[in-house]
Design a protein around this motif. Structure first.
Motif, PDB file in Angstrom:
ATOM      1  N   ASP A 187      29.947  38.679  34.939  1.00  0.00           N
ATOM      2  CA  ASP A 187      31.129  37.814  35.003  1.00  0.00           C
ATOM      3  C   ASP A 187      32.459  38.563  34.938  1.00  0.00           C
ATOM      4  O   ASP A 187      33.513  37.934  34.865  1.00  0.00           O
ATOM      5  CB  ASP A 187      31.087  36.721  33.930  1.00  0.00           C
ATOM      6  CG  ASP A 187      29.995  35.692  34.218  1.00  0.00           C
ATOM      7  OD1 ASP A 187      29.732  35.438  35.409  1.00  0.00           O
ATOM      8  OD2 ASP A 187      29.412  35.168  33.258  1.00  0.00           O
ATOM      9  N   GLU A 188      32.436  39.883  34.955  1.00  0.00           N
ATOM     10  CA  GLU A 188      33.671  40.671  35.023  1.00  0.00           C
ATOM     11  C   GLU A 188      34.149  40.712  36.484  1.00  0.00           C
ATOM     12  O   GLU A 188      33.331  40.783  37.408  1.00  0.00           O
ATOM     13  CB  GLU A 188      33.420  42.102  34.544  1.00  0.00           C
ATOM     14  CG  GLU A 188      33.117  42.221  33.078  1.00  0.00           C
ATOM     15  CD  GLU A 188      34.383  42.292  32.238  1.00  0.00           C
ATOM     16  OE1 GLU A 188      35.416  42.762  32.737  1.00  0.00           O
ATOM     17  OE2 GLU A 188      34.314  41.889  31.069  1.00  0.00           O
ATOM     18  N   HIS A 189      35.454  40.702  36.685  1.00  0.00           N
ATOM     19  CA  HIS A 189      36.011  40.848  38.027  1.00  0.00           C
ATOM     20  C   HIS A 189      36.278  42.324  38.308  1.00  0.00           C
ATOM     21  O   HIS A 189      36.762  43.045  37.430  1.00  0.00           O
ATOM     22  CB  HIS A 189      37.310  40.047  38.170  1.00  0.00           C
ATOM     23  CG  HIS A 189      37.066  38.592  38.363  1.00  0.00           C
ATOM     24  ND1 HIS A 189      36.841  37.735  37.315  1.00  0.00           N
ATOM     25  CD2 HIS A 189      36.989  37.851  39.489  1.00  0.00           C
ATOM     26  CE1 HIS A 189      36.650  36.512  37.774  1.00  0.00           C
ATOM     27  NE2 HIS A 189      36.728  36.552  39.096  1.00  0.00           N
ATOM     28  N   LEU A 247      36.635  47.301  35.985  1.00  0.00           N
ATOM     29  CA  LEU A 247      36.422  45.888  35.744  1.00  0.00           C
ATOM     30  C   LEU A 247      37.510  45.395  34.797  1.00  0.00           C
ATOM     31  O   LEU A 247      38.310  46.182  34.297  1.00  0.00           O
ATOM     32  CB  LEU A 247      35.023  45.672  35.164  1.00  0.00           C
ATOM     33  CG  LEU A 247      33.888  46.162  36.081  1.00  0.00           C
ATOM     34  CD1 LEU A 247      32.573  46.242  35.323  1.00  0.00           C
ATOM     35  CD2 LEU A 247      33.754  45.262  37.296  1.00  0.00           C
ATOM     36  N   GLU A 248      37.563  44.096  34.544  1.00  0.00           N
ATOM     37  CA  GLU A 248      38.624  43.528  33.716  1.00  0.00           C
ATOM     38  C   GLU A 248      38.716  44.170  32.333  1.00  0.00           C
ATOM     39  O   GLU A 248      39.809  44.436  31.851  1.00  0.00           O
ATOM     40  CB  GLU A 248      38.407  42.025  33.553  1.00  0.00           C
ATOM     41  CG  GLU A 248      38.655  41.257  34.821  1.00  0.00           C
ATOM     42  CD  GLU A 248      38.226  39.816  34.672  1.00  0.00           C
ATOM     43  OE1 GLU A 248      39.094  38.944  34.859  1.00  0.00           O
ATOM     44  OE2 GLU A 248      37.044  39.569  34.384  1.00  0.00           O
ATOM     45  N   HIS A 282      34.578  44.370  47.656  1.00  0.00           N
ATOM     46  CA  HIS A 282      34.355  43.351  46.618  1.00  0.00           C
ATOM     47  C   HIS A 282      35.460  43.320  45.560  1.00  0.00           C
ATOM     48  O   HIS A 282      35.340  42.581  44.574  1.00  0.00           O
ATOM     49  CB  HIS A 282      32.996  43.575  45.954  1.00  0.00           C
ATOM     50  CG  HIS A 282      31.853  43.425  46.911  1.00  0.00           C
ATOM     51  ND1 HIS A 282      31.481  42.209  47.454  1.00  0.00           N
ATOM     52  CD2 HIS A 282      31.030  44.357  47.461  1.00  0.00           C
ATOM     53  CE1 HIS A 282      30.468  42.394  48.271  1.00  0.00           C
ATOM     54  NE2 HIS A 282      30.173  43.687  48.298  1.00  0.00           N
ATOM     55  N   PHE A 294      27.674  40.821  43.773  1.00  0.00           N
ATOM     56  CA  PHE A 294      28.978  40.170  43.697  1.00  0.00           C
ATOM     57  C   PHE A 294      28.887  38.787  44.336  1.00  0.00           C
ATOM     58  O   PHE A 294      27.852  38.417  44.889  1.00  0.00           O
ATOM     59  CB  PHE A 294      30.037  41.014  44.409  1.00  0.00           C
ATOM     60  CG  PHE A 294      30.301  42.337  43.750  1.00  0.00           C
ATOM     61  CD1 PHE A 294      31.245  42.449  42.742  1.00  0.00           C
ATOM     62  CD2 PHE A 294      29.592  43.473  44.125  1.00  0.00           C
ATOM     63  CE1 PHE A 294      31.490  43.653  42.121  1.00  0.00           C
ATOM     64  CE2 PHE A 294      29.827  44.697  43.514  1.00  0.00           C
ATOM     65  CZ  PHE A 294      30.770  44.787  42.516  1.00  0.00           C
ATOM     66  N   GLU A 295      29.975  38.049  44.308  1.00  0.00           N
ATOM     67  CA  GLU A 295      29.988  36.692  44.850  1.00  0.00           C
ATOM     68  C   GLU A 295      29.701  36.657  46.351  1.00  0.00           C
ATOM     69  O   GLU A 295      29.060  35.732  46.833  1.00  0.00           O
ATOM     70  CB  GLU A 295      31.334  36.028  44.556  1.00  0.00           C
ATOM     71  CG  GLU A 295      31.564  35.817  43.069  1.00  0.00           C
ATOM     72  CD  GLU A 295      32.990  35.442  42.743  1.00  0.00           C
ATOM     73  OE1 GLU A 295      33.158  34.491  41.944  1.00  0.00           O
ATOM     74  OE2 GLU A 295      33.922  36.078  43.267  1.00  0.00           O
ATOM     75  N   GLY A 329      38.363  42.166  43.501  1.00  0.00           N
ATOM     76  CA  GLY A 329      38.834  40.802  43.255  1.00  0.00           C
ATOM     77  C   GLY A 329      37.709  39.815  43.013  1.00  0.00           C
ATOM     78  O   GLY A 329      37.951  38.687  42.591  1.00  0.00           O
ATOM     79  N   GLU A 330      36.472  40.228  43.272  1.00  0.00           N
ATOM     80  CA  GLU A 330      35.329  39.342  43.092  1.00  0.00           C
ATOM     81  C   GLU A 330      34.701  39.502  41.714  1.00  0.00           C
ATOM     82  O   GLU A 330      34.853  40.529  41.058  1.00  0.00           O
ATOM     83  CB  GLU A 330      34.250  39.625  44.145  1.00  0.00           C
ATOM     84  CG  GLU A 330      34.668  39.266  45.549  1.00  0.00           C
ATOM     85  CD  GLU A 330      33.542  39.477  46.548  1.00  0.00           C
ATOM     86  OE1 GLU A 330      32.351  39.438  46.165  1.00  0.00           O
ATOM     87  OE2 GLU A 330      33.857  39.701  47.727  1.00  0.00           O
ATOM     88  N   ARG A 331      33.945  38.486  41.336  1.00  0.00           N
ATOM     89  CA  ARG A 331      33.200  38.487  40.077  1.00  0.00           C
ATOM     90  C   ARG A 331      31.874  39.201  40.282  1.00  0.00           C
ATOM     91  O   ARG A 331      31.186  38.993  41.283  1.00  0.00           O
ATOM     92  CB  ARG A 331      32.973  37.043  39.643  1.00  0.00           C
ATOM     93  CG  ARG A 331      32.267  36.878  38.305  1.00  0.00           C
ATOM     94  CD  ARG A 331      32.178  35.410  37.917  1.00  0.00           C
ATOM     95  NE  ARG A 331      31.423  34.633  38.882  1.00  0.00           N
ATOM     96  CZ  ARG A 331      30.099  34.444  38.832  1.00  0.00           C
ATOM     97  NH1 ARG A 331      29.402  34.965  37.847  1.00  0.00           N
ATOM     98  NH2 ARG A 331      29.498  33.708  39.732  1.00  0.00           N
TER      99      ARG A 331
END
Length: 131
Positions: free
Chosen positions: A8-10, A35-36, A84, A112-113, A86-88
């Motif tokens: 769940d990290e972007h 990551l975030e 990827h 990723f998403e 910007g994606e989760r």
């Protein structure tokens, strides 16, 4: 490292270490995923083991005796992780093979998403492909 903490990290950025030899195209030898809340390094160690671990990008350096260098740069578009940003990160799934001392991690799939990236030790080199 418990890879579940990456879920769940972007992905906010990707840094790459590139080996440059003469006029040859640069070869990506390590990547860092920003990551975030954590930065993780994805690499192949000298013993050919695949590693994912919290890490900060280092500095580039020159191998003067051979005229080669390693540049640490913002990853080029050819690195599959870049698409990827910007994606989760949905999950990371380790890939194993049978080793002399039992199962060994030889790679991982980063899901990723909008798709995935497979990172693996391939003949002692880091190989990155779209999943």
């Amino acid at each position: 490292m418990d890879l579940a903490v990456l879920t769940d990290e972007h992905l906010v950025g990707v840094v790459a270490a590139q080996f440059v030899h003469g006029a040859d195209a640069p070869e990506v030898i390590e990547v860092w995923l920003r990551l975030e809340s954590v930065i993780v390094g994805v690499r192949v160690a000298a013993d050919w083991s695949f590693q994912i671990a919290p890490d900060e990008p280092g500095q580039g350096y020159v191998l003067e005796e051979w005229g080669d260098r390693v540049d640490v740069v913002s990853a080029p578009d050819s690195v599959p992780f870049v698409r990827h940003i910007g994606e989760r990160l949905v999950r990371v799934v380790e890939r194993f093979c049978d080793g002399a001392n039992g199962p060994e991690v030889m790679g991982a799939e980063f899901v990723f998403e909008s798709g995935s990236v497979v990172a693996e030790s391939w003949g002692g080199d880091l190989r990155l492909t779209r999943g």
